[in-house]
Design a protein around this motif. Structure first.
Motif, PDB file in Angstrom:
ATOM      1  N   PRO A 162       0.039   7.104  -7.053  1.00 18.56           N
ATOM      2  CA  PRO A 162      -1.398   6.969  -6.764  1.00 18.56           C
ATOM      3  C   PRO A 162      -2.197   6.286  -7.862  1.00 18.56           C
ATOM      4  O   PRO A 162      -3.299   5.791  -7.603  1.00 18.56           O
ATOM      5  CB  PRO A 162      -1.850   8.422  -6.567  1.00 18.56           C
ATOM      6  CG  PRO A 162      -0.803   9.250  -7.242  1.00 18.56           C
ATOM      7  CD  PRO A 162       0.473   8.505  -7.073  1.00 18.56           C
ATOM      8  N   ASP A 163      -1.664   6.248  -9.079  1.00 14.30           N
ATOM      9  CA  ASP A 163      -2.372   5.583 -10.182  1.00 14.30           C
ATOM     10  C   ASP A 163      -1.983   4.119 -10.349  1.00 14.30           C
ATOM     11  O   ASP A 163      -2.456   3.455 -11.282  1.00 14.30           O
ATOM     12  CB  ASP A 163      -2.103   6.328 -11.494  1.00 14.30           C
ATOM     13  CG  ASP A 163      -2.681   7.730 -11.499  1.00 14.30           C
ATOM     14  OD1 ASP A 163      -3.728   7.937 -10.847  1.00 14.30           O
ATOM     15  OD2 ASP A 163      -2.084   8.630 -12.128  1.00 14.30           O
TER      16      ASP A 163
ATOM     17  N   ARG B 196       0.820  -1.208   0.000  1.00  8.16           N
ATOM     18  CA  ARG B 196       0.000   0.000   0.000  1.00  8.16           C
ATOM     19  C   ARG B 196       0.863   1.272   0.000  1.00  8.16           C
ATOM     20  O   ARG B 196       0.438   2.318  -0.503  1.00  8.16           O
ATOM     21  CB  ARG B 196      -0.942   0.001   1.201  1.00  8.16           C
ATOM     22  CG  ARG B 196      -1.939  -1.151   1.171  1.00  8.16           C
ATOM     23  CD  ARG B 196      -3.001  -1.001   2.248  1.00  8.16           C
ATOM     24  NE  ARG B 196      -3.944  -2.108   2.234  1.00  8.16           N
ATOM     25  CZ  ARG B 196      -4.982  -2.188   1.404  1.00  8.16           C
ATOM     26  NH1 ARG B 196      -5.197  -1.221   0.523  1.00  8.16           N
ATOM     27  NH2 ARG B 196      -5.792  -3.237   1.463  1.00  8.16           N
TER      28      ARG B 196
ATOM     29  N   LEU C 269      -3.266  -2.022  -7.700  1.00  9.29           N
ATOM     30  CA  LEU C 269      -2.893  -2.853  -6.554  1.00  9.29           C
ATOM     31  C   LEU C 269      -3.822  -4.053  -6.432  1.00  9.29           C
ATOM     32  O   LEU C 269      -5.048  -3.914  -6.436  1.00  9.29           O
ATOM     33  CB  LEU C 269      -2.945  -2.030  -5.265  1.00  9.29           C
ATOM     34  CG  LEU C 269      -2.772  -2.791  -3.938  1.00  9.29           C
ATOM     35  CD1 LEU C 269      -1.401  -3.434  -3.852  1.00  9.29           C
ATOM     36  CD2 LEU C 269      -3.014  -1.862  -2.758  1.00  9.29           C
TER      37      LEU C 269
ATOM     38  N   TYR D 133       3.355   2.040  -1.752  1.00  8.27           N
ATOM     39  CA  TYR D 133       3.664   2.510  -3.102  1.00  8.27           C
ATOM     40  C   TYR D 133       2.640   3.527  -3.605  1.00  8.27           C
ATOM     41  O   TYR D 133       2.971   4.401  -4.427  1.00  8.27           O
ATOM     42  CB  TYR D 133       3.709   1.324  -4.080  1.00  8.27           C
ATOM     43  CG  TYR D 133       5.004   0.570  -4.101  1.00  8.27           C
ATOM     44  CD1 TYR D 133       6.059   0.952  -4.929  1.00  8.27           C
ATOM     45  CD2 TYR D 133       5.185  -0.552  -3.289  1.00  8.27           C
ATOM     46  CE1 TYR D 133       7.247   0.245  -4.949  1.00  8.27           C
ATOM     47  CE2 TYR D 133       6.378  -1.267  -3.306  1.00  8.27           C
ATOM     48  CZ  TYR D 133       7.406  -0.865  -4.140  1.00  8.27           C
ATOM     49  OH  TYR D 133       8.591  -1.559  -4.157  1.00  8.27           O
ATOM     50  N   LEU D 134       1.411   3.434  -3.117  1.00 13.85           N
ATOM     51  CA  LEU D 134       0.359   4.312  -3.613  1.00 13.85           C
ATOM     52  C   LEU D 134       0.574   5.766  -3.195  1.00 13.85           C
ATOM     53  O   LEU D 134      -0.001   6.667  -3.804  1.00 13.85           O
ATOM     54  CB  LEU D 134      -1.003   3.816  -3.133  1.00 13.85           C
ATOM     55  CG  LEU D 134      -1.388   2.401  -3.601  1.00 13.85           C
ATOM     56  CD1 LEU D 134      -2.760   2.020  -3.060  1.00 13.85           C
ATOM     57  CD2 LEU D 134      -1.366   2.304  -5.115  1.00 13.85           C
TER      58      LEU D 134
END
Length: 291
Positions: A257-258, A250, A261, A252-253
């Motif tokens: 953000p795009d 999570r 996952l 990495y988001l």
């Protein structure tokens, strides 16, 4: 009777500054197929991707090398085992194959190797597939933190590392956190242990374990690279990984953000149990981003 198309895979060695790097490469149906570079983890080698290559290799060019100290790759006496040197060897391998653009699959040790390459050659990276490849402090379990904190001068530290390099330790990395251990073939950990038991291999792994702290020191740099370059990214993660738990996926988001996952109820080697779920996600991702 019609049979499914079977992937043809070549198996070769290539010399990179005295290191005989072994690799597997699928032969796709068309020469302009998307390229996926598969960077394996610990304590495994390129063989961990055999089934993925079989499934996707006719549509895409999948290339999976063994690092020095792993699998069938042969390193000369005196080779220094560090993550910088693994990245150096992999960089030379990519250059020898004349790869100029590819999607990079990073798993476990593949993340510190791959992100070093991304920093050096951002132009190479068409996208990322991240599978239990950590780049954030919250992605480290308490056990992983304790392990990374080991230092050569600490009494008993090397023995602690070597305990992980035994057959029970290797098998445990495959089975821990899985939803159904019966879906995990024993071939993976058996072959890994064969390579670990070769002369000099355990000492190489001890050196890499003590060097792992250098990866944490670069997390900020890798996160900055992600924010700057925003590569298309697919994240497929075994949520029950005892080393790199779900918060690492999570995280990495924040910087991507795009990113797409997907979490799976399995452990560290997510492909072992969830290949049927993950392979189509990779195929769809490659089809969307490759231009």
């Amino acid at each position: 009777m019609t049979f499914p198309v079977v992937t043809r895979t070549i198996h070769r060695h290539i010399d990179v500054d005295g290191v005989k790097i072994f690799y597997r490469e699928s032969i796709p149906d068309r020469p302009d197929a998307p390229v996926l570079l598969l960077l394996h983890g610990f304590p495994s080698a390129s063989h961990q991707f055999r089934r993925l290559i079989d499934v996707l290799g006719t549509r895409y060019r999948l290339i999976a090398p063994d690092y020095p100290g792993f699998g069938h790759t042969q390193a000369p006496d005196g080779f220094t085992y560090s993550f910088d040197r693994l990245a150096d060897a992999t960089e030379g391998f990519i250059q020898r194959l004349d790869l100029s653009r590819f999607v990079m699959y990073v798993f476990d040790f593949g993340a510190p190797v791959g992100f070093r390459l991304a920093q050096r050659h951002p132009e190479w990276i068409a996208g990322l597939v991240v599978q239990n490849g950590n780049a954030y402090t919250e992605g480290l379990s308490a056990g992983a933190r304790d392990f990374i904190a080991l230092r050569p001068e600490t009494e008993g530290a090397e023995n602690t590392i070597r305990d992980l390099l035994t057959l029970p330790g290797t098998r445990g990395q495959y089975e821990s956190g899985t939803g159904d251990p019966e879906l995990i073939a024993p071939d993976g950990w058996t072959l890994d242990q064969h390579f670990l038991d070769l002369p000099g291999r355990k000492q190489a792994q001890v050196a890499l374990a003590f060097d792992y702290r250098t990866n944490l020191e670069r997390y900020d740099q890798w996160q900055a690279w992600l924010r700057k370059h925003t590569p298309p990214t697919l994240i497929t993660w075994g949520s029950n990984d005892p080393f790199f738990p779900e918060p690492g996926a999570r995280a990495y988001l924040r910087d991507l953000p795009d990113a797409e996952l997907h979490l799976f109820d399995t452990g560290h080697f997510a492909l072992e149990e969830n290949l049927a779920d993950i392979a189509p996600l990779i195929a769809g991702f490659l089809d969307r981003i490759w231009t």
